[in-house]
Design a protein around this motif. Sequence first.
Motif, short mmCIF file in Angstrom:
data_model
loop_
_atom_site.label_atom_id
_atom_site.label_comp_id
_atom_site.label_asym_id
_atom_site.label_seq_id
_atom_site.Cartn_x
_atom_site.Cartn_y
_atom_site.Cartn_z
N MET A 1 34.01 -24.83 33.55
CA MET A 1 33.20 -25.67 34.59
C MET A 1 34.24 -26.58 34.79
N ASP B 1 26.45 -19.08 40.95
CA ASP B 1 25.26 -20.32 40.48
C ASP B 1 24.30 -20.11 41.94
N PHE C 1 18.74 -16.89 32.04
CA PHE C 1 20.14 -17.52 32.90
C PHE C 1 21.17 -16.48 33.17
N HIS D 1 24.15 -28.89 37.22
CA HIS D 1 23.76 -27.66 37.12
C HIS D 1 24.68 -27.36 35.70
#
Length: 176
Positions: free
Chosen positions: A18, A41, A64, A126
Amino acid sequence: MTQTWECAEQHIVLVGMMGAGKSSVGRVLAQRLGRELLDSDEMIERRSGRTVREIWNEKGEPAFRALETEVLDEALASDEPSVIAAAGGVVLSPANRTLLADSDAHVVWLLADVDLLLDRVRNGMHRPLLDDDPETTLRAMFESREHLYKQVADAIVSVDHRSINEVAGAVLRCCA
Ligand code: S3P
């Protein structure tokens, strides 16, 4: 691009932690190459009509991750060579690593120093995994994922001290 450019027929997949810049670099690459950017995403959010955070809160991380596998599979299966920005956790699943290994996509690991990641990921809506103590989480995450990024990568591009355009240029040179 000339005919000899090695990635002409291949998807370019960006992996990494990330904050490494997968989506921003992916946007530049997609524009330079005239390709579509498939951001895992965003694909999940479009498909489910929910944000990453909503899915996480309502259904939990496993749900997810299952969606993540679905959209990665779909992106890699698309006929048109595209640029795929694969979210940081894509490498966690053995199934996803197999999908990457079995595809002929060119997988590039955007490698960043954790201090740089930390600067960039503050307030990431997110990124529910970073809600508590992002520094400790990111450092532990890097330790536990580093070998997985290395395992799936055909090439490694360092993003430290480079602009988004410079990183995009370095990714393109990996394919030259
Ligand atoms: C995650 C990375 C995020 C997002 C989710 C989980 C991870 O995407 O999918 O918060 O486990 O590394 P980015 O890598 O685009 O920030």
